[in-house]
Design a protein around this motif. Structure first.
Motif, PDB file in Angstrom:
ATOM      1  N   GLU A   1      -4.998   1.002  -1.191  1.00  0.00           N
ATOM      2  CA  GLU A   1      -5.249   0.469  -2.538  1.00  0.00           C
ATOM      3  C   GLU A   1      -4.201   0.964  -3.540  1.00  0.00           C
ATOM      4  OE1 GLU A   1      -8.319   1.956  -1.090  1.00  0.00           O
ATOM      5  OE2 GLU A   1      -8.860   0.014  -0.287  1.00  0.00           O
TER       6      GLU A   1
ATOM      7  N   PRO B   1      -1.558   1.104  -6.361  1.00  0.00           N
ATOM      8  CA  PRO B   1      -1.568   0.256  -7.559  1.00  0.00           C
ATOM      9  C   PRO B   1      -0.321  -0.625  -7.667  1.00  0.00           C
ATOM     10  CG  PRO B   1      -0.995   2.490  -8.155  1.00  0.00           C
ATOM     11  CD  PRO B   1      -1.319   2.508  -6.688  1.00  0.00           C
ATOM     12  N   ILE B   2      -0.181  -1.518  -6.685  1.00  0.00           N
ATOM     13  CA  ILE B   2       0.887  -2.519  -6.711  1.00  0.00           C
ATOM     14  C   ILE B   2       0.247  -3.860  -6.377  1.00  0.00           C
ATOM     15  CG2 ILE B   2       2.748  -0.920  -6.173  1.00  0.00           C
ATOM     16  CD1 ILE B   2       2.600  -1.739  -3.273  1.00  0.00           C
ATOM     17  N   SER B   3       0.940  -4.935  -6.677  1.00  0.00           N
ATOM     18  CA  SER B   3       0.364  -6.279  -6.514  1.00  0.00           C
ATOM     19  C   SER B   3       0.505  -6.777  -5.081  1.00  0.00           C
ATOM     20  CB  SER B   3       1.047  -7.260  -7.466  1.00  0.00           C
ATOM     21  OG  SER B   3       0.803  -6.878  -8.793  1.00  0.00           O
ATOM     22  N   MET B   4      -0.195  -6.134  -4.160  1.00  0.00           N
ATOM     23  CA  MET B   4      -0.184  -6.627  -2.788  1.00  0.00           C
ATOM     24  C   MET B   4      -1.582  -7.116  -2.438  1.00  0.00           C
ATOM     25  SD  MET B   4       0.177  -3.146  -0.530  1.00  0.00           S
ATOM     26  CE  MET B   4      -0.919  -1.760  -0.762  1.00  0.00           C
ATOM     27  N   VAL B   5      -1.630  -8.216  -1.746  1.00  0.00           N
ATOM     28  CA  VAL B   5      -2.910  -8.795  -1.361  1.00  0.00           C
ATOM     29  C   VAL B   5      -3.467  -8.060  -0.143  1.00  0.00           C
ATOM     30  CG1 VAL B   5      -4.038 -10.890  -0.508  1.00  0.00           C
ATOM     31  CG2 VAL B   5      -2.299 -11.038  -2.308  1.00  0.00           C
ATOM     32  N   ARG B   6      -2.581  -7.667   0.747  1.00  0.00           N
ATOM     33  CA  ARG B   6      -2.996  -7.018   1.980  1.00  0.00           C
ATOM     34  C   ARG B   6      -1.911  -6.034   2.399  1.00  0.00           C
ATOM     35  NH1 ARG B   6      -2.942  -7.814   7.630  1.00  0.00           N
ATOM     36  NH2 ARG B   6      -4.965  -7.351   8.535  1.00  0.00           N
TER      37      ARG B   6
END
Length: 128
Positions: free
Chosen positions: A107, A109-114
């Protein structure tokens, strides 16, 4: 060049912990899941030939040392978490010659979906 991380090994994978490591205030307040993978280089031939627990490093004890190191005071970086784990394992198990520690932060804190953000340290025991 030869690989110095060869030979027998004790492996613990996908150890899950909940912690408060991170740079952002939310990470320090809310916490998050982390996963640790360990590979410890140790001569397993004495244990293999004698079938005696005292001739190896107990993976249960390796886990206990790892858990205690992870749960010490929060750190900003997962690199520092991994280094602390490696240091504690070297101190507790004199027969471990090298360690690979991977710390995964699913988790982050970056914009990754998976996926996972992760680091991996490779450390040789320092003779000294």
């Amino acid at each position: 060049m030869t690989d110095r991380f060869t030979g027998d090994r004790i492996i613990l994978e996908d150890l899950g912990f909940y912690g408060y490591h991170g740079v952002l205030p939310e990470e320090r307040t809310l916490g998050q899941r982390f996963f640790v993978d360990l590979v410890c280089g140790i001569d397993l031939s004495p244990a293999g030939s004698t079938d005696e627990l005292g001739k190896t490093a107990s993976y249960a004890e390796i886990y206990n040392v790892t858990k205690a190191a992870f749960e010490e005071s929060p750190l900003n970086l997962i690199e520092a978490v991994a280094q602390r784990i490696a240091d504690r394992l070297f101190a507790a198990f004199p027969d471990i010659g090298w360690i690979k520690v991977r710390v995964r932060k699913p988790e982050a804190p970056i914009s990754m979906v998976r996926g996972n953000a992760a680091i991996e340290l490779h450390r040789l025991r320092e003779n000294g």
